[in-house]
Scaffold this motif. Sequence first.
Motif, short mmCIF file in Angstrom:
data_model
loop_
_atom_site.label_atom_id
_atom_site.label_comp_id
_atom_site.label_asym_id
_atom_site.label_seq_id
_atom_site.Cartn_x
_atom_site.Cartn_y
_atom_site.Cartn_z
N ASN A 36 0.81 -1.22 0.00
CA ASN A 36 0.00 0.00 0.00
C ASN A 36 0.85 1.28 0.00
O ASN A 36 0.63 2.18 0.81
CB ASN A 36 -0.94 -0.02 1.22
CG ASN A 36 -2.10 0.95 1.05
OD1 ASN A 36 -2.41 1.40 -0.04
ND2 ASN A 36 -2.74 1.28 2.17
N TYR A 37 1.80 1.32 -0.93
CA TYR A 37 2.67 2.49 -1.07
C TYR A 37 2.73 2.87 -2.55
O TYR A 37 3.65 2.46 -3.27
CB TYR A 37 4.07 2.20 -0.54
CG TYR A 37 4.07 1.63 0.86
CD1 TYR A 37 3.75 2.43 1.96
CD2 TYR A 37 4.36 0.29 1.09
CE1 TYR A 37 3.73 1.91 3.24
CE2 TYR A 37 4.34 -0.25 2.37
CZ TYR A 37 4.03 0.57 3.43
OH TYR A 37 4.01 0.04 4.71
N PRO A 38 1.75 3.62 -3.04
CA PRO A 38 1.65 3.90 -4.48
C PRO A 38 2.87 4.59 -5.06
O PRO A 38 3.28 4.28 -6.19
CB PRO A 38 0.40 4.79 -4.59
CG PRO A 38 0.16 5.32 -3.21
CD PRO A 38 0.66 4.26 -2.29
N GLY A 39 3.48 5.52 -4.32
CA GLY A 39 4.66 6.22 -4.83
C GLY A 39 5.84 5.29 -5.03
O GLY A 39 6.51 5.32 -6.07
N LEU A 40 6.10 4.43 -4.04
CA LEU A 40 7.20 3.48 -4.14
C LEU A 40 6.92 2.42 -5.19
O LEU A 40 7.82 2.01 -5.94
CB LEU A 40 7.45 2.83 -2.77
CG LEU A 40 8.63 1.86 -2.68
CD1 LEU A 40 9.92 2.52 -3.14
CD2 LEU A 40 8.77 1.33 -1.25
N LEU A 41 5.68 1.98 -5.28
CA LEU A 41 5.31 0.97 -6.28
C LEU A 41 5.57 1.48 -7.69
O LEU A 41 6.19 0.79 -8.51
CB LEU A 41 3.83 0.60 -6.12
CG LEU A 41 3.25 -0.33 -7.20
CD1 LEU A 41 3.97 -1.67 -7.20
CD2 LEU A 41 1.75 -0.52 -6.99
N LEU A 92 -6.17 5.68 -7.63
CA LEU A 92 -7.54 5.28 -7.98
C LEU A 92 -7.71 3.78 -7.75
O LEU A 92 -8.70 3.34 -7.14
CB LEU A 92 -7.83 5.63 -9.44
CG LEU A 92 -9.12 5.07 -10.05
CD1 LEU A 92 -10.34 5.49 -9.23
CD2 LEU A 92 -9.26 5.52 -11.50
N LEU A 93 -6.75 2.97 -8.22
CA LEU A 93 -6.82 1.53 -8.00
C LEU A 93 -6.71 1.18 -6.51
O LEU A 93 -7.22 0.16 -6.06
CB LEU A 93 -5.71 0.82 -8.77
CG LEU A 93 -5.92 0.69 -10.28
CD1 LEU A 93 -4.67 0.14 -10.95
CD2 LEU A 93 -7.12 -0.19 -10.60
N ARG A 94 -6.05 2.05 -5.76
CA ARG A 94 -5.90 1.84 -4.32
C ARG A 94 -7.25 1.95 -3.61
O ARG A 94 -7.52 1.23 -2.64
CB ARG A 94 -4.92 2.87 -3.78
CG ARG A 94 -4.58 2.75 -2.30
CD ARG A 94 -3.70 3.93 -1.90
NE ARG A 94 -3.19 3.82 -0.54
CZ ARG A 94 -2.52 4.77 0.08
NH1 ARG A 94 -2.27 5.92 -0.55
NH2 ARG A 94 -2.08 4.61 1.31
N HIS A 95 -8.11 2.87 -4.08
CA HIS A 95 -9.36 3.16 -3.38
C HIS A 95 -10.61 2.65 -4.10
O HIS A 95 -11.70 2.69 -3.52
CB HIS A 95 -9.50 4.67 -3.18
CG HIS A 95 -8.45 5.27 -2.30
ND1 HIS A 95 -8.47 5.14 -0.93
CD2 HIS A 95 -7.34 5.99 -2.58
CE1 HIS A 95 -7.42 5.76 -0.41
NE2 HIS A 95 -6.72 6.28 -1.39
N ALA A 96 -10.47 2.17 -5.34
CA ALA A 96 -11.65 1.72 -6.09
C ALA A 96 -11.33 0.39 -6.77
O ALA A 96 -10.17 -0.06 -6.79
CB ALA A 96 -12.06 2.77 -7.13
N ALA A 209 7.60 8.54 5.29
CA ALA A 209 7.48 8.26 6.72
C ALA A 209 6.76 6.93 6.95
O ALA A 209 7.13 6.15 7.85
CB ALA A 209 6.73 9.39 7.41
N GLN A 210 5.73 6.66 6.11
CA GLN A 210 5.01 5.39 6.23
C GLN A 210 5.92 4.21 5.91
O GLN A 210 5.88 3.18 6.58
CB GLN A 210 3.81 5.40 5.28
CG GLN A 210 2.78 6.49 5.55
CD GLN A 210 1.70 6.52 4.48
OE1 GLN A 210 1.40 5.52 3.85
NE2 GLN A 210 1.12 7.69 4.27
N VAL A 211 6.76 4.38 4.89
CA VAL A 211 7.67 3.30 4.49
C VAL A 211 8.69 3.05 5.60
O VAL A 211 8.96 1.89 5.97
CB VAL A 211 8.39 3.64 3.17
CG1 VAL A 211 9.47 2.60 2.86
CG2 VAL A 211 7.39 3.71 2.03
#
Length: 337
Positions: A36-41, A92-96, A209-211
Motif C-alpha cells: 500500500n505504497y503507491p509512490g514506491l510501487l 484510484l486503484l488503491r481506493h476503487a 514516513a510510512q515506508v
Amino acid sequence: MSSSRSDYATSSLVIGYALCSSLLAVINKFAITYFNYPGLLTALQYLTSAAGVYLLGKLGFLRHDAFTWDTSKKFLPAALVFYLAIFTNTNLLRHANVDTFIVFRSLTPLLVAVADTVFRSQPRPSRLTFFSLLVILAGAVGYVANDSAFTLTAYSWALAYLVTITTEMVYIKHMVSTLELNTWGLVLYNNLLSLMIAPFFWFITGEHAQVFTAVNANGGNVFEPVAFFAVALSCVFGFLISFFGFAARKAISATAFTVTGVVNKFLTVVINVVIWDKHATPFGLVCLLVTICGGVGYQQSVTPAKKPTNGPSQVSNNANDKGEMMELIPGKVATNV
C-alpha cells in the motif's frame, strides 16, 4: 515454411500483448492491495522499465535514443504530466475497483476530443464519433449512479486521474511532433525522468514516513512474501506491455490491433469478476460493457483507412503513431482502445 514461421511469430506477439494487457490492471490492483505504497510501487515500475530498455539496448535487442540533458529538459514537462497520470491512476486503484478504473479510462476519448477541438484546432468529431462518445458517457453515468462502492475519496482520485490522463494524452501529441524520439526512446525518457521525479512526491505526500515506519516495524523488511511477488509481477508486466504492444502494433493492422484492445478489456472484466469480489454489481457491469462498446464505435470512427505504402518514407513513425504508442508505456494500465 517462412510464411508459417511469420504467422507463428505474429500470433505469439498478439497473444503476449493480449495476456499482458488484460492482466495488468488486475495485477496492479493486486499489487497496491498488498503493497500500500503507491509512490514506491510506481517508482519500482519506472526503474524496471528504464533499466530494461537500457539493458536490452546495450545487448542489441532494441534501439533507443541516447539520453541527453538537453532533450531531458524539453521532455521534463511531459514526464511530469505522465508521472501525475500514473500517480493518480495508482491511487484510484488503491481506493476503487478495476471496473471503476476502466469506466473512467474509457471516458478519456470524450475529453480528448473536446481538448483537441478547443486547444489544438482539430476538426470537430463526426456524427458517428459524437454518437460513440455519447454512448461512452451514458454507460459511465449509469455505472456511477449505481456504484454501491461509491466513496468520495475514490471518485476524487478518479476525477484527478481523468484530468491528468487527458492532459497527458493531448500534451504528448504535441511533444512527439517536436522531439524526434523513437518509441523506445519515449519509453526510456518517460520512465527515467519519472523515476527522478518520484522522491519529491514521496516527501510531499508523507509516504516516506510510512515506508520507514513499516521497515522499522518489520525488522528492516518492507516486503512481505505476497507483496514482493505482487510488486515484482506488476513491474515485469509493466515492461512487457511495452514490448508486446509496440511489436504487435507493427505486426498487425490498425483494425486488428483495435479489436485486440477491445477483447483485452472484456478479458480484464471477466478475470476481475472471476478471481475475487472486488468488482461492480451486475447492472454496473452492464453499464461498463456499454462504455466499452462506445469505445469500439469511437475507435472505428477515428481510425483512418490505411494508405498503400510507396516507399520507406511511408513507414509508420509519424507523430500520431507515436502519440498512440504512448498509451502502451508501462504504468498506463492496459486498457488501450
